[in-house]
Scaffold this active site. Structure first.
Site, PDB file in Angstrom:
ATOM      1  N   TYR B 262      74.047  15.636 129.513  1.00  0.00           N
ATOM      2  CA  TYR B 262      72.825  16.591 130.420  1.00  0.00           C
ATOM      3  C   TYR B 262      72.640  17.743 129.724  1.00  0.00           C
ATOM      4  O   TYR B 262      71.644  17.763 129.348  1.00  0.00           O
ATOM      5  CB  TYR B 262      72.937  16.130 131.422  1.00  0.00           C
ATOM      6  CG  TYR B 262      71.821  16.912 132.144  1.00  0.00           C
ATOM      7  CD1 TYR B 262      70.339  16.693 132.215  1.00  0.00           C
ATOM      8  CD2 TYR B 262      71.868  18.428 132.758  1.00  0.00           C
ATOM      9  CE1 TYR B 262      69.296  16.759 133.173  1.00  0.00           C
ATOM     10  CE2 TYR B 262      70.139  18.928 133.316  1.00  0.00           C
ATOM     11  CZ  TYR B 262      69.487  17.892 133.741  1.00  0.00           C
ATOM     12  OH  TYR B 262      67.839  18.794 133.780  1.00  0.00           O
ATOM     13  N   ASP B 297      69.785   9.036 135.301  1.00  0.00           N
ATOM     14  CA  ASP B 297      68.611   9.323 135.816  1.00  0.00           C
ATOM     15  C   ASP B 297      67.407   9.387 135.160  1.00  0.00           C
ATOM     16  O   ASP B 297      66.648   9.723 134.502  1.00  0.00           O
ATOM     17  CB  ASP B 297      68.472   9.953 137.208  1.00  0.00           C
ATOM     18  CG  ASP B 297      69.005  11.053 137.595  1.00  0.00           C
ATOM     19  OD1 ASP B 297      69.788  11.060 136.800  1.00  0.00           O
ATOM     20  OD2 ASP B 297      67.936  11.965 137.680  1.00  0.00           O
ATOM     21  N   LYS B 369      76.042   6.685 142.419  1.00  0.00           N
ATOM     22  CA  LYS B 369      74.974   7.398 143.148  1.00  0.00           C
ATOM     23  C   LYS B 369      73.098   6.204 143.275  1.00  0.00           C
ATOM     24  O   LYS B 369      73.043   6.535 141.404  1.00  0.00           O
ATOM     25  CB  LYS B 369      74.556   9.204 142.369  1.00  0.00           C
ATOM     26  CG  LYS B 369      73.572   9.641 143.575  1.00  0.00           C
ATOM     27  CD  LYS B 369      73.333  10.784 142.633  1.00  0.00           C
ATOM     28  CE  LYS B 369      72.318  11.880 143.232  1.00  0.00           C
ATOM     29  NZ  LYS B 369      72.812  13.120 142.776  1.00  0.00           N
TER      30      LYS B 369
END
Lengths: 275, 517
Positions: B262, B297, B369
């Site tokens: 990320y 996400d 998640k």
């Protein structure tokens, strides 16, 4: 959508007139005086929801009704009161607004440029300017959100409307997020930008205001302010706010790339007396 | 029961490729250390607090070592040697360094054996505390069990740690199982961890050890009241991954957002820095029993979610293997994904269901998640609420573990207290109403849901073949992930990466390796 405007958009003059009795006499003129429409014309029905720091119970409900009265709502009804936690209650309520506003007295934001098709923009720039416009964009300061900036600049665009990268008439430098104002200004100078797009999403404690103001000061100090079209964008940005902060334009929620492209093309050409 | 027919050979091949990609990276980065890791070692040895100018003492100490060209030996040797020589604690030594009354690199050397032994001893207290916290969490979970899944996860982000604590308790009482405190925007790019309880933040609250402690105490109190253990989450990302991991471990956080790539892709942090830091931070999380949450996400919010399926799955395979390489077991690997497909595409819910079910099936033992829609939410809170309800249904049907509760005011402001209440209430409703629905339905073998999953798996496998062939660094360089190009020598924080010397010693790493492998 915030486009360019005439007049002050904050100047939504609520007429002093007509109270309810007078209003009834003016049924013929009903289209000029409006109230919220719920179930039938002019019933004035409004729904509200809010939380009060009061323990759930009869006292809390009465407090909610009084709060609704302070909003100007008559016959307030609490349709739901929910226990949020100790000392906090959430309400859904309905009430009736009685004082209408007069449409003909309102001043509203109105675009001062035409919305152009992408092909028109490309053609106009190519024919009249003969080179692509150089646009530098960034989410500045600590702002890590690039959704808005990317939607306007990236090829993919937003809701089927391609971003500026998709236009042959724009050369786009998207610097991404968390760009210091100094770095943005240096880049704008380096590439001889025609326009700078600044995106500000995070607005907690008005951090976006000081960030936006600081950029204008920097550009002025560097003698660049007059050489670029400076645009601010973000969900809490309005054109009026942008003007107040020393920007040329502001684009708020719902802005599409085509809006920005149309504005930029016309503004650049106007400044060079080519429009 | 809802079950996709997935090609086991393909899944195995994806695992093989991801293992190959990640272990090559880990191998290649063995010679490298970072200043963030050395600051973490300093913290493990008991150093905390700030100097007169507010600079954290671990930064003061590591900067001093770096300035003297000694950081590549590691912090532990110099700190332990000084403790032996002067008969002081690491904290006292660092305070003297901060006061410029000690040249740490110019003390008589007590020999590698003595110094290493001292360094190990100085880490023992922190290591024992982390282990005790892990035990304490286990026993609290036994006494105050969380019986419902998915766990409802909500965010508090007032900027003020004291106010966060009030809102977190409120949310827990309303049904939240997990509370995340969003960090102040920009903290990921600070090369230090702020100190003390903070009451000012932008778009979130600073992650500090004292804020962690305050929040943990508040949630423990609420857990006791509710008879249900409420988990606490923060962000182990950015330039201080391992230091935040340490703070979470000693203050008993339960989950950490901790993605291997990320920082590289979305924060332009240097590749070597991120990949070295993520490995060490994950070792700490593994030792502390902290569940990591990965950030897939972000692929879905930066690109078109409909097309991004394979990059999400590929990233999950890689995050999974990076995590395994760092000693995390499946139960601690919370792979992320999200419900972000354009809701106006026909059959969008079927596509979401397909992806959610596939992720669930491919990583059966991981606490997956699932994150709510955000991109397609605008100002119409009523529509946003309906969209969240679809998300809630898919989450329950497909058996997700960690359910980030969507907010109807997502596109408007940070959640008001009633927004959280409305969102939690409706998520609780769906969790109950659709409890066994998935158990009673089947996926047709030639339908949309099945076909979509099969094609994403195929594409993922091809994509991983390509990355494996190129190598991860080169693949990122050509924009293979999220269309973002980054280079090995570029990005923020590279100045904090160094080549370890032959005498380099890290007592924390040594202890963790022994415990984890």
């Amino acid at each position: 959508m915030a486009r360019n405007i005439e007049g002050d958009p904050n100047d939504f003059t609520v007429t002093d007139g007509p109270n309810n009795a007078q209003y009834k006499d003016k049924q013929h003129d009903s289209s000029d005086f409006v109230l919220p429409y719920g179930d039938h014309e002019n019933d004035g029905i409004v729904q509200v929801s809010f939380t009060l720091p009061v323990e759930k119970g009869a006292l809390a409900e009465e407090a909610a009704r009084q709060i609704m009265r302070t909003m100007g709502l008559e016959e307030p009804v609490v349709s739901e009161s929910s226990y949020l936690s100790e000392g906090f209650t959430f309400f859904v309520g309905y009430g009736k607004l009685k004082r209408p506003i007069q449409i003909s007295k309102l001043k509203v934001a109105r675009p001062m440029w035409d919305l152009l098709e992408p092909t028109e923009v490309d053609k106009m720039i190519k024919e009249r300017l003969g080179r692509p416009l150089i646009v530098v964009g960034a989410a500045t300061g600590n702002d890590a959100h690039t959704v808005g900036l990317d939607a306007i600049l990236n090829y993919k665009g937003f809701a089927g409307d391609h971003g500026l990268e998709a236009y042959s008439s724009f050369r786009v430098i998207n610097m991404g997020s968390q760009v210091p104002n100094e770095v943005l200004v240096a880049k704008a100078r380096e590439v001889r930008a025609d326009a700078i797009l600044v995106s500000q999403v995070v607005t907690q404690r008005n951090v976006h205001i000081s960030n936006l103001t600081n950029l204008v000061e920097l550009l002025e100090a560097e003698g660049l302010r007059d050489k670029v079209i400076l645009i601010a964008g973000g969900p809490r940005i309005t054109h009026a706010l942008a003007l107040e902060l020393g920007y040329d334009a502001g684009f708020g929620a719902g802005t599409k790339p085509q809006d920005v492209a149309s504005y930029l093309a016309q503004e650049v050409l106007k400044r060079k007396s080519l429009y | 029961m809802l079950k996709l027919n997935l090609d086991t050979d393909k899944i195995n091949r994806c695992h093989e490729l991801a293992q190959s990609i990640t272990s090559k990276v880990n191998q290649e980065l063995v010679p490298y250390g970072t200043v963030a890791i050395e600051r973490t070692v300093t913290r493990f040895m008991g150093v905390d607090g700030v100097d007169e100018e507010g600079v954290p003492l671990p930064n003061v100490f590591i900067n001093e070592l770096a300035n003297r060209g000694k950081v590549n030996d590691g912090a532990a040797l110099y700190l332990a040697n000084a403790c032996v020589e002067l008969g002081m604690t690491p904290q006292q030594i660092c305070e003297m360094v901060a006061a410029r009354s000690l040249d740490i690199t110019n003390l008589p050397w007590h020999g590698a054996d003595v110094v290493r032994a001292k360094a190990r001893e100085l880490c023992e207290e922190s290591l024992a505390l982390v282990k005790a916290n892990r035990k304490k969490r286990e026993s609290m979970l036994e006494d105050m069990p969380v019986t419902e899944t998915p766990w409802l996860y909500v965010i508090c982000a007032t900027g003020n740690a004291l106010e966060d604590a009030v809102q977190a308790k409120m949310a827990a009482a309303q049904g939240a199982d997990v509370i995340a405190v969003i960090r102040s925007t920009g903290q990921s790019l600070l090369d230090y961890v702020p100190h003390g309880i903070t009451t000012e933040g932008f778009g979130g609250t600073y992650a500090t050890r004292e804020n962690f402690k305050l929040m943990r105490a508040a949630l423990d109190e609420e857990s006791e009241k509710l008879g249900r253990y409420v988990r606490l989450v923060n962000y182990c990302s950015g330039l201080c991954m391992p230091e935040i991991a340490f703070m979470g471990a000693v203050e008993r956080l339960d989950m950490m957002l901790n993605d291997a790539m990320y920082g590289i892709l979305f924060r332009d942090i240097n590749m070597e820095r991120t990949l070295v830091d993520q490995n060490f931070s994950r070792m700490i999380n593994a030792y502390a029993g902290i569940i990591i949450n990965t950030g897939e996400d972000n692929y879905l919010t930066t690109a078109d979610a409909f097309d991004a399926g394979p990059s999400v799955l590929a990233s999950q395979f890689m995050n999974y293997h990076f995590a395994r390489n760092a000693g995390l077991n499946d139960g601690l690997i919370g792979l992320g994904h999200a419900f972000e497909i354009d809701p106006f595409i026909q059959d969008s819910i079927s596509y979401e269901l397909s992806m959610a079910l596939m992720v669930r099936q491919i990583f059966p033992d991981c606490p997956i998640k699932y994150m709510p829609p955000t991109v397609h939410k605008k100002g119409d809170i009523f529509f946003s609420h309906v969209l969240d309800s679809s998300f809630n249904l898919v989450s329950n049907l497909t058996g997700q573990t960690i359910h980030l509760v969507g907010m109807l005011t997502e596109a408007i402001h940070t959640p008001l207290i009633q927004d959280r209440y409305i969102a939690i209430s409706s998520a609780c409703y769906m969790r109950n109403a659709a409890k066994n629905l998935g158990q009673n339905l089947e996926i047709t073998s030639d339908g949309l849901v099945q076909k979509r999953a099969a094609s994403i798996l195929d594409e993922t496998c091809d994509f991983l073949e390509h990355v494996d062939e190129k190598g991860l660094f080169a693949a990122i360089g050509e924009g293979a992930f999220a269309g973002v190009k980054r280079y090995r020598t570029g990005g923020r924080g590279r100045e904090g990466v160094f080549m370890k010397s032959l005498s380099y010693f890290n007592p924390v790493e040594e202890a963790l390796l022994e415990e984890l492998f």
